[in-house]
Every structure is written in structure tokens, then in C-alpha cells.
Design an enzyme around this catalytic site. Structure first.
Site, PDB file in Angstrom:
ATOM      1  N   CYS A 174     -51.741  25.206  -6.856  1.00  0.00           N
ATOM      2  CA  CYS A 174     -51.329  24.251  -6.129  1.00  0.00           C
ATOM      3  C   CYS A 174     -52.165  23.612  -5.281  1.00  0.00           C
ATOM      4  CB  CYS A 174     -49.894  24.271  -6.090  1.00  0.00           C
ATOM      5  SG  CYS A 174     -49.311  22.438  -5.258  1.00  0.00           S
ATOM      6  N   HIS A 191     -48.060  25.008 -11.373  1.00  0.00           N
ATOM      7  CA  HIS A 191     -47.166  26.150 -10.625  1.00  0.00           C
ATOM      8  C   HIS A 191     -46.802  27.524 -12.079  1.00  0.00           C
ATOM      9  CE1 HIS A 191     -45.943  24.897  -6.606  1.00  0.00           C
ATOM     10  NE2 HIS A 191     -46.022  23.282  -7.031  1.00  0.00           N
ATOM     11  N   GLU A 205     -45.694  30.394 -12.028  1.00  0.00           N
ATOM     12  CA  GLU A 205     -43.643  30.473 -11.577  1.00  0.00           C
ATOM     13  C   GLU A 205     -42.986  30.101 -12.614  1.00  0.00           C
ATOM     14  OE1 GLU A 205     -45.660  28.399  -7.951  1.00  0.00           O
ATOM     15  OE2 GLU A 205     -45.904  29.485  -9.394  1.00  0.00           O
TER      16      GLU A 205
END
EC number: 4.3.2.10
Length: 215
Positions: free
Chosen positions: A82, A195, A197
Site C-alpha cells: 500500500c 493489501h 493481508e
């Protein structure tokens, strides 16, 4: 042991990244690193970030971790996520902010007809920030794409994106009103706008690939 330092300079979702890495690599030592020596001792580094670019750069400098990140970018596998990706570039339009200058290019805001107010034809206006799931088009083969289908979905939250000066840096693109770069790579660095995650099993696969990557 494979030690992975997540650079904690106060501007990122570090705990979510750590949880994803622990799930992807249960045998690795995952460290949320707030001191330069912790980053320097690690065998590989994840450099996340969220929020405004100007604030991220100021906080990185104040934390004392800036030089440790620059050193890691020269010497060990590094994954930017990011704003962590954006900070690797020369400059951002957001707050007229200089970046780390590891890669040449600018960070630019979504703009153009797709983001303007609807006209008489009722054309829809795309919202900024871009938030949600988007397909990622793999423009170059890379070890971190291994086992991830082309056009797989990843999760995005951003208003700005990188515009590299060198097309050779671009390894992934996506579309949101315009086609934009969402993944770059060179030598020991791989960095993404999305992202991992927050991207389910596909994001975990990318983290798993990073843990085993030996550029």
C-alpha cells in the site's frame, strides 16, 4: 531461522500483516520491528503503510527507521504494501511529498472523466478512495505470482497509485476508471498497492511466496 521484520513506524496495519504472515509461514519468526537494529538483523522485510503519504514519510523519519529501510532495500528481500509501495518512489502528488527515491516515478491521484460528476447522460461517478476487490493483471512473470492465477482478485483501499518512470518495473496492473499500476518489482524488491493481508487465500499465497523467495 527465517526472520521477517514488519517495519513499525506507526503508520500501518502491522498486526493484520503479522497475523497473515504467521498463517502463511508458521515456521518463520515474525517480528513487528520498531528499532533499526531489528530491521537490520532480519533476513527479509515487509514495509507496510496506510494514511497520507506526507504523514507516513514524516513518521518514518521521526522513528529512526528510514535508513534501515533504505539499507534493507539494497540488501535483502523487501515487500512493500500500500503506502509502503508508494514511499519507494521519488515523489507523491499527495502533499507534494518527496519519497525514498528507490524507484523513479510519481504517485498520482485517480482523476479523469470516470471520476467527474455524472453528466446529462447519467454516466456513473466512480468513488475515491477506490475500495474493494479488483482483478490484478500480471504483466510480467515473477516468483511472487507463483500459484496465483492471472486476473485473481485482491483487496484495495487507496486514492493514489504509483506511475513508474520505467515500464520494466511494472509487474501488475488493475482497472478502476483507468488502468493503473498495482505491483512493481526489481531485483530484491516486490511492492503492491493492494493489501495481501485482506485478500484471503490469494493474499496468503503471495506472502508465502515472499517468505520462500531468494532473489
Amino acid at each position: 531461522m527465517n526472520t521477517i521484520a514488519i517495519v513499525n513506524y506507526g503508520m500501518g496495519n502491522f498486526h493484520s500483516v503479522a497475523r497473515a504472515l504467521r498463517a502463511a509461514a508458521p515456521d518463520a519468526d515474525i517480528l513487528i520491528a520498531s528499532r533499526p537494529e531489528e530491521v537490520e538483523r532480519a533476513s527479509r522485510v515487509v514495509f507496510p503503510g496506510q494514511g497520507a503519504m506526507r504523514d507516513c514519510m514524516a513518521t518514518l523519519r521521526a522513528s529512526g527507521l528510514r535508513d534501515a529501510v533504505l539499507h534493507a532495500a539494497r540488501n535483502k528481500p523487501l515487500l512493500g504494501v500500500c503506502v509502503g509501495e508508494q514511499m519507494l518512489f521519488s515523489h507523491s502528488e499527495e502533499g507534494d511529498t518527496p519519497g525514498l527515491g528507490i524507484f523513479p516515478g510519481n504517485v498520482v491521484r485517480f482523476a479523469g472523466p470516470a471520476f467527474s460528476r455524472p453528466g446529462a447522460d447519467g454516466a456513473p461517478q466512480l468513488k475515491i478512495p477506490h475500495m474493494g476487490w479488483n482483478r490484478v493483471r500480471q504483466t510480467q512473470a515473477h516468483p511472487l505470482w507463483q500459484g496465483i492465477p492471472d486476473q485473481a482478485f485482491f483487496y484495495f483501499v487507496h486514492s493514489y497509485y504509483v506511475a513508474p518512470s520505467l515500464s520494466s518495473l511494472i509487474v501488475g496492473q488493475s482497472d478502476y476508471g483507468v488502468s493503473f499500476t498495482c505491483a512493481v518489482a526489481q531485483a530484491n524488491i516486490f511492492a503492491v498497492q493492494f493489501h495481501p493481508e485482506k485478500s484471503g487465500d490469494t493474499g496468503l499465497r503471495l506472502y508465502r511466496n515472499f517468505v520462500g523467495w531468494n532473489p
